[in-house]
Design an enzyme around this catalytic site. Structure first.
Site, PDB file in Angstrom:
ATOM      1  N   VAL A 104       0.859  -1.166   0.000  1.00 44.30           N
ATOM      2  CA  VAL A 104       0.000   0.000   0.000  1.00 44.30           C
ATOM      3  C   VAL A 104       0.903   1.226   0.000  1.00 44.30           C
ATOM      4  CG1 VAL A 104      -1.837   1.241   1.197  1.00 44.30           C
ATOM      5  CG2 VAL A 104      -1.733  -1.254   1.345  1.00 44.30           C
ATOM      6  N   CYS A 105       0.608   2.181  -0.894  1.00 44.12           N
ATOM      7  CA  CYS A 105       1.353   3.436  -0.934  1.00 44.12           C
ATOM      8  C   CYS A 105       2.854   3.167  -1.121  1.00 44.12           C
ATOM      9  CB  CYS A 105       1.053   4.225   0.344  1.00 44.12           C
ATOM     10  SG  CYS A 105       1.463   5.969   0.287  1.00 44.12           S
ATOM     11  N   THR A 106       3.699   3.763  -0.280  1.00 48.03           N
ATOM     12  CA  THR A 106       5.141   3.619  -0.442  1.00 48.03           C
ATOM     13  C   THR A 106       5.678   2.308   0.114  1.00 48.03           C
ATOM     14  OG1 THR A 106       5.456   4.911   1.591  1.00 48.03           O
ATOM     15  CG2 THR A 106       5.577   6.096  -0.501  1.00 48.03           C
TER      16      THR A 106
END
Length: 319
Positions: A104-106
């Site tokens: 998720v995300c970074t």
């Protein structure tokens, strides 16, 4: 029914919603259909971690003691910028054993640093896609989609897109009805199509400072099938065409023509995803005039004709 273990990796300065969003989806599926998911959280030493918002999370166990999971989920957050080398080492050694890698995300940055994304199509938060692509040239980074599934690797963009991805995985693992029940409980969409842009046309550009230009932006959004030529829009803003075009680009960061193209494409995509209207009707409603003009815009921007786009990304009807 096979029970799938979901292991969520925790670390200091993790983004709390990257953890809790997907976790609530998988927990909802387990509550709905007991025996489907076994959810565990783990940090390097098993101790509590402090999220970037100041929330303290207490893991179930230490990563070295964690069993090999079906789904290994790596959230993002500020802690991915300078991660503990032990975390990267653990991912490098244990990531290949999981049946499914999810970020998720970074969190994608951590998976890439561990060499687990080489040769895969991935996405991440729009603000870090260039960094991920530059630092890991063997990874095929696509900055626009909210999530991408490529083989056993599933990556999502910023924060709330982790919920979209988790719902899509639950739908894949179980069925659409379970995912729909969870989405209703969480008061979210069942799922946004994975290739949906991280930004709408309005969010992707700046809002004009001057009221006449803001009104023109709103008019474009509400009337994609109207006369959106520079001359017509300039008259609405009570400016000359040349002055309007310069001012619009200076205040929004894009030209009137590109903004119109983006609004029309977004409107057509939404109709293809959410309605059963025919392609000819959608092309008129979206301002393209003809199906062929809309087809050219779709192929040029998305690499797929409207009919193919609808086949791939319109959610299946509920049973």
């Amino acid at each position: 029914m096979t029970q799938r273990t979901v292991l969520v990796v925790l670390f200091d300065d993790v983004q709390s919603l990257d953890v809790t969003g997907p976790l609530e989806v998988f927990a909802g599926a387990e509550n709905h259909t007991p025996g489907t998911y076994r959810i565990r959280t783990a940090s390097l030493d098993g101790g509590p971690v402090r999220t970037s918002s100041g929330l303290t999370l207490v893991p179930d166990l230490a990563l070295p003691d964690a069993p090999t999971p079906h789904t290994l989920l790596v959230p993002g957050g500020q802690g991915t910028r300078r991660p503990d080398p032990r975390l990267t080492d653990w991912l490098r050694e244990n990531g290949p054993r999981a049946e499914r890698l999810v970020s998720v995300c970074t969190g994608a940055i951590l998976l890439a640093a561990a060499g687990l994304l080489d040769g895969h199509r991935v996405t991440t938060h729009w603000a870090y896609s260039d960094t991920l692509a530059r630092d890991h040239p063997a990874v095929d980074v696509e900055p626009d989609p909210i999530y991408i599934r490529d083989g056993h690797v599933a990556t999502s963009a910023g924060v709330t897109s982790g919920i979209d991805l988790a719902l899509a995985l639950v739908e894949e693992d179980l069925d659409r009805d379970v995912a729909l029940t969870i989405a209703r409980y969480l008061v979210v969409f069942l799922r946004r199509p994975g290739n949906q842009a991280q930004f709408s046309a309005q969010l992707a550009t700046q809002t004009a400072r001057r009221e006449p230009l803001r009104e023109v932006q709103q008019w474009i959004t509400e009337h994609p099938d109207g006369d959106l030529s520079v001359e017509s829009l300039a008259a609405r803003a009570r400016l000359s065409p040349r002055h309007f075009a310069r001012a619009f680009q200076a205040e929004t960061g894009t030209t009137p023509g590109r903004y119109v193209d983006r609004v029309r494409l977004e409107h057509a995509r939404r109709l293809l995803e959410d309605t059963t209207d025919g392609v000819e009707e959608i092309s008129r409603a979206s301002g393209y005039g003809t199906p062929e003009a809309m087809r050219r815009a779709f192929v040029r921007t998305l690499g797929a004709a409207p009919a193919e786009y609808r086949r791939r990304f319109r959610p299946a009807p509920a049973h």
